[in-house]
Design an enzyme around this catalytic site. Structure first.
Site, PDB file in Angstrom:
ATOM      1  N   ALA A 100       0.721  -1.067  -0.187  1.00  0.00           N
ATOM      2  CA  ALA A 100      -0.083  -0.054  -0.046  1.00  0.00           C
ATOM      3  C   ALA A 100       0.960   1.287   0.041  1.00  0.00           C
ATOM      4  O   ALA A 100       0.131   2.383  -0.384  1.00  0.00           O
ATOM      5  CB  ALA A 100      -0.970   0.001   1.106  1.00  0.00           C
ATOM      6  N   ALA A 101       1.842   1.424   0.502  1.00  0.00           N
ATOM      7  CA  ALA A 101       2.776   2.607   0.533  1.00  0.00           C
ATOM      8  C   ALA A 101       3.087   3.040  -0.865  1.00  0.00           C
ATOM      9  O   ALA A 101       3.359   2.310  -1.685  1.00  0.00           O
ATOM     10  CB  ALA A 101       4.103   2.564   1.474  1.00  0.00           C
ATOM     11  N   LYS A 105      -3.433   4.297  -3.610  1.00  0.00           N
ATOM     12  CA  LYS A 105      -4.651   3.384  -3.696  1.00  0.00           C
ATOM     13  C   LYS A 105      -5.486   3.193  -2.480  1.00  0.00           C
ATOM     14  O   LYS A 105      -6.594   3.536  -2.485  1.00  0.00           O
ATOM     15  CB  LYS A 105      -4.266   2.096  -4.242  1.00  0.00           C
ATOM     16  CG  LYS A 105      -3.215   1.854  -5.239  1.00  0.00           C
ATOM     17  CD  LYS A 105      -3.529   2.627  -6.719  1.00  0.00           C
ATOM     18  CE  LYS A 105      -2.440   2.358  -7.701  1.00  0.00           C
ATOM     19  NZ  LYS A 105      -1.112   2.927  -7.263  1.00  0.00           N
ATOM     20  N   CYS A 221       2.613  -0.481 -12.623  1.00  0.00           N
ATOM     21  CA  CYS A 221       2.686   0.690 -13.208  1.00  0.00           C
ATOM     22  C   CYS A 221       3.782   0.537 -14.382  1.00  0.00           C
ATOM     23  O   CYS A 221       4.935   1.059 -14.413  1.00  0.00           O
ATOM     24  CB  CYS A 221       3.295   1.703 -12.208  1.00  0.00           C
ATOM     25  SG  CYS A 221       4.591   1.396 -11.250  1.00  0.00           S
TER      26      CYS A 221
END
Ligand SMILES: C[S@@+](CC[C@H](N)C(=O)[O-])C[C@H]1O[C@@H](n2cnc3c(N)ncnc32)[C@H](O)[C@@H]1O
Length: 436
Positions: A100-101, A105, A221
């Site tokens: 998550a970091a 999101k 990404c």
């Protein structure tokens, strides 16, 4: 921009007559954007809305602005904004952000949840988990815990638990080259395959946490098919209960290779950086899971001190489970399993600290509450905001009865502070202070 020859060859082969436009896009500036935060009471009219998004705008936000400091905006480029938008978790659902970091999101997922249900936001890297905590705290959600562990350890506690899992994990990052050209130096021909293997390893554990009937969102990404569609094929092969869900192609998204349900974002078609997203639905029938919930552990005195504070200062009842860690009091979302064996970076909403025979409210509480939910608030001017964020006391025009007040900047919460006469003492956390 200089690329390794293997990279040029790879994308010439993959994109053929589009390759020229693709490579030309690297000579243009990276696209900046941000999202507004629907959890904040006082919204503003920002320009240049990104089409087909609920909260997206093109443009740059200063990290020193009041809009940023109060959590009204979060910087995130437009392609990355498509991931949580594809997930769009329902209110009341249980959501996991597995990698998550810094929190792009996660904060977006929290916008959809609107302080209902819960989010477990996990980051394996301790340093990065601290940044994640800071960003989540500023966003002001009440229904989120931040864990700092690996997928296999998390899976032991959250088996078949989550309605939505978002996995935006470590990837070869080709889509970030325009924003961060230094990242090119890590790229080599085998790099995407190495990262694809790491993603599969993490997902093998991650998928154990998906509830029957839940959804998985996998994103990167990067444009490399070894990650992206290669990992999608592997997920489908190894998880017969999962099927792909078609993602509507917005704003210039392209179909994934061999999997038209998935979405690719190329900078020569989509106004943003590089991204890939796939959405899977679990076909099993949803079932009611039974979990052994964690328990409140406050002693009588702590309970009384918190209740006295809440009665005097809050107009709302905060729903959740109260837990103390050391002298710190937290509010956890309801319905979580016992987390005593999980490494936690933020144990829910930090309410404050017990100090001798009193309770001191936290910055996090004051930024999470709206002015309607607090008995007494004081609005700071822009000059007073500049003084406060640099760590100084603030002098008010009028005197106020001594006590705790929620500070507001442009109508949005900015922590609690003690006021004595016409002086606001400084409670802005030292690690967040800056000079304007
Ligand atoms: C692309 S970044 C996540 C970006 C984040 N989703 C966001 O939107 O802000 C990938 C993250 O995966 C983490 N990571 C690296 N190895 C991991 C592993 N083995 N398990 C879980 N996460 C890992 C990295 O530390 C990094 O923070």
């Amino acid at each position: 921009m200089q690329f390794p020859s293997d990279f040029i060859e790879k994308y010439n082969n993959l994109l053929r007559d589009e390759a020229e436009d693709f490579f030309a896009s690297f000579d243009q500036e990276a696209v900046s954007a941000y999202r507004t935060n629907p959890l904040k009471k006082q919204q503003k009219d920002f320009p240049d809305a990104i089409p087909e998004t609920p909260w997206g705008h093109y443009g740059k936000i200063s990290g020193k602005s009041a809009d940023h400091a109060t959590g009204l905006v979060y910087s995130q480029e437009p392609a990355a904004q498509m991931v949580a938008q594809v997930a769009a978790p329902s209110k009341g659902s249980r959501v996991l952000d597995l990698a998550a970091a810094p929190g792009g999101k996660s904060t977006h997922l929290l916008s959809y949840l609107d302080n209902t249900g819960l989010l477990v936001s996990n980051e394996i890297n301790p340093k990065r988990s601290k940044i994640l905590v800071e960003n989540i705290e500023r966003f002001g959600a009440r229904n989120v815990i931040v864990t700092n562990t690996s997928a296999d350890k998390l899976a032991k506690v959250f088996k078949n638990y989550f309605d939505t899992i978002v996995f935006d994990g470590p990837c070869s990052g080709e889509g970030m080259f325009r924003k961060d050209p230094d990242a090119i130096q890590y790229w080599h021909k085998e790099y995407p395959s190495e990262l694809a293997q790491l993603q599969k390893d993490i997902l093998s554990d991650g998928l154990k946490m998906l509830a029957p009937g839940g959804q998985l969102i996998y994103s990167t990404c990067t444009w490399s098919p070894e990650e992206n569609e290669g990992v999608v094929a592997w997920i489908l092969e190894n998880n017969p209960d999962l099927e792909l869900v078609a993602i509507p192609k917005l704003n210039g998204m392209s179909d994934g290779i061999d999997f038209p349900e998935t979405a690719r974002m190329y900078p020569h078609h989509f106004k943003g950086e590089g991204q890939f997203v796939a959405k899977f639905q679990d076909k099993r029938v949803p079932e009611q899971t039974r979990i052994k919930e964690g328990k409140s552990n406050l002693n009588k005195e702590q309970k009384q001190l918190w209740e006295d504070f809440a009665k005097k200062h809050l107009k709302t009842r905060l729903d959740g489970l109260l837990q103390v860690f050391g002298d710190n009091l937290y509010l956890l979302p309801k319905g979580l399993p016992d987390l005593s064996k999980v490494k936690i970076a933020r144990n829910g909403l930090h309410l404050g600290v017990f100090k001798k025979k009193r309770f001191e409210p936290s910055f996090a509480l004051g930024i999470a509450l709206t002015s309607d939910e607090v008995v007494s608030s004081i609005e700071l001017t822009q000059d007073q905001f500049a003084q406060y964020v640099s760590g100084n006391v603030v002098t008010l025009d009028q005197t106020h009865p001594n006590g705790w007040y929620q500070l507001l900047v442009d109508g949005n919460g900015f922590g609690f502070a003690k006021v004595v006469g016409n002086t606001v003492k400084n409670y802005y956390p030292k690690g967040l202070r800056f000079h304007i």
